[in-house]
Structure formats: structure tokens, C-alpha cells
Design an enzyme around this catalytic site. Structure first.
Site, PDB file in Angstrom:
ATOM      1  N   LEU A  48       2.686  -8.160  -2.121  1.00 51.18           N
ATOM      2  CA  LEU A  48       1.961  -8.502  -3.328  1.00 51.18           C
ATOM      3  C   LEU A  48       0.915  -7.409  -3.476  1.00 51.18           C
ATOM      4  O   LEU A  48       0.144  -7.148  -2.542  1.00 51.18           O
ATOM      5  CB  LEU A  48       1.303  -9.877  -3.177  1.00 51.18           C
ATOM      6  CG  LEU A  48       0.638 -10.502  -4.398  1.00 51.18           C
ATOM      7  CD1 LEU A  48       1.618 -10.643  -5.553  1.00 51.18           C
ATOM      8  CD2 LEU A  48       0.059 -11.866  -4.033  1.00 51.18           C
ATOM      9  N   ASP A  49       0.906  -6.708  -4.603  1.00 51.57           N
ATOM     10  CA  ASP A  49       0.037  -5.540  -4.782  1.00 51.57           C
ATOM     11  C   ASP A  49      -1.398  -5.829  -4.373  1.00 51.57           C
ATOM     12  O   ASP A  49      -1.887  -6.953  -4.496  1.00 51.57           O
ATOM     13  CB  ASP A  49       0.048  -5.080  -6.243  1.00 51.57           C
ATOM     14  CG  ASP A  49       1.288  -4.279  -6.585  1.00 51.57           C
ATOM     15  OD1 ASP A  49       2.068  -3.954  -5.673  1.00 51.57           O
ATOM     16  OD2 ASP A  49       1.481  -3.975  -7.785  1.00 51.57           O
ATOM     17  N   VAL A  50      -2.085  -4.781  -3.909  1.00 53.48           N
ATOM     18  CA  VAL A  50      -3.486  -4.903  -3.512  1.00 53.48           C
ATOM     19  C   VAL A  50      -4.319  -5.492  -4.646  1.00 53.48           C
ATOM     20  O   VAL A  50      -5.183  -6.350  -4.428  1.00 53.48           O
ATOM     21  CB  VAL A  50      -4.045  -3.528  -3.085  1.00 53.48           C
ATOM     22  CG1 VAL A  50      -5.550  -3.598  -2.883  1.00 53.48           C
ATOM     23  CG2 VAL A  50      -3.364  -3.047  -1.807  1.00 53.48           C
TER      24      VAL A  50
END
Length: 224
Positions: A48-50
């Protein structure tokens, strides 16, 4: 100097649903929970993207055997799309490339455009992604000003629901297959609306059979 001894690990098994905050990588979140549980073995079920928040199922011990199933599962997101501005990375972290006026859009206008992105389609992964080429992530090339040709991948967008509409922003709920880049979808929606767009915020609310309502906040695992 006496070396610092590591805490003993325990054979913890099970799936833990985490509400990952923005500003932290999926692996960093996993390691914090794993240390708190003293778990011997653990993994997450896909990045899950930063800059994104929301549901991140974590698998420990014997449950790591089903992580591939969760990685392949459909996902649901709440996405805020900022209209009128495109960025180099497709999200709010990137350099602004172009700014255009946002036309007066009715809910019907937006619904008509969203309906055009439903179903099976080909999507080109963004350069600002963790996909690797010759052992290096694509974002490393992008930061060096290098753009590489990428092979389109097949994705499914099962549902696109307009949740909120503001003069220069949309909030949409996206139900999609694995491998779907919501950033790219946001950019494409902006182009179809004639003004360009970027992804301003992203929150994952479902992954396979699991729901964000059942997830635990990360700070729960930072307490003594």
C-alpha cells in the site's frame, strides 16, 4: 562492548488487519507490528503506497501460506481526485506539470465519464511505481529523468461510484482487481473530463473478504 541481544521470537500465527497510516511503507508498518508481537515470521499482502492509508492485512506464521490468495484478491479504495492539475508522479507528491481550468461539471457529466472506465481494460503502469526493471524499481529511473517503455497489464474495474463532488475535486469509490494503479486511473479520469487530474488521497477500505472497519490502528502496537 557487549552486543545488544535481540528479543526472542514467538511462533505467532494468524491474520491481523492493520489500518496503515499515511507516510509509512507497508514493510515498515509490518516490522513495527511484528516487533510488538515478537512474531517469528510475518509478511504483508501487497504494498500500500507510502502516501496511502487504510487496510493492510498482515499474515503471521502459518497464515503466510494464504498471503498469495490475499495478494490476488480484489480491492476497494476511496480516492480523492484533484482536478485541473497533473503531476509528474500522478499524486500530490509529484512536481506540478500542467494546470488547466476545471469546467463546470454536473453529476451526470462525471457519472458518464466514470462509466467509461468500468470493466476489463489495459493499463500502463506508472513510472513512479515499485515495479522493477533490471533489479531497479521504476521510480528510481523516473527520479533520474529516465522514462522506460512499460508493458500494459490487464485490469478490471468492477465499480466506480461518485461519493462526493466539489468544484475542483471528486471523491470516488473504486472496486478493482489486483495490479490496478488508482493513480493512473485518476489521471485518465482527469483527461476524460478535459482538465487533467492527480490523486490527492487514497484509502483502502476492503481487501478480499476483509473490511477496514475491523482493522486495528498502528499506534495500538507502540504501547508498552
Amino acid at each position: 562492548m557487549i552486543p545488544k541481544q535481540r528479543s526472542p521470537r514467538r511462533p505467532v500465527s494468524g491474520i491481523l488487519l492493520l489500518d496503515k497510516p499515511e507516510g509509512l511503507s507497508s514493510n515498515a508498518a509490518l516490522q513495527r507490528v511484528r516487533r510488538a508481537l515478537a512474531a517469528a515470521k510475518g509478511g504483508h499482502t501487497g504494498n500500500l503506497d507510502v502516501a496511502a492509508s487504510g487496510l493492510l492485512p498482515l499474515c503471521f506464521g502459518e497464515a503466510t501460506k494464504v498471503s498469495a490468495y490475499l495478494l490476488d484478491a480484489d480491492k476497494t479504495y476511496l480516492a480523492e481526485i484533484a482536478l485541473g492539475t497533473t503531476t509528474a508522479s500522478g499524486d500530490r507528491e509529484g512536481e506540478v506539470l500542467v494546470t488547466r481550468p476545471v469546467p463546470a461539471l454536473t453529476a451526470s457529466d462525471v457519472a458518464r465519464v466514470l462509466s467509461g472506465f468500468l470493466g476489463r481494460q489495459q493499463q500502463i503502469p506508472p513510472m513512479y511505481s515499485a515495479l522493477k526493471r533490471d533489479g531497479r524499481p521504476l521510480y528510481a529511473y523516473a527520479r533520474a529523468g529516465i522514462e522506460l517503455e512499460r508493458t500494459p497489464r490487464e485490469i478490471w474495474v468492477h465499480a466506480l461510484r461518485l461519493i462526493e463532488q466539489r468544484p475542483a475535486a471528486l471523491v470516488v469509490e473504486v472496486e478493482c482487481s489486483k495490479g490496478t494503479y488508482v493513480r493512473t486511473l485518476a489521471e485518465d479520469i482527469g483527461e476524460a473530463l478535459g482538465c487533467g487530474a492527480h490523486l490527492a488521497a487514497l484509502r483502502r477500505t476492503r481487501a478480499g473478504p476483509f473490511d477496514l472497519a475491523d482493522a486495528h490502528p498502528l499506534d495500538l502496537f507502540d504501547r508498552g
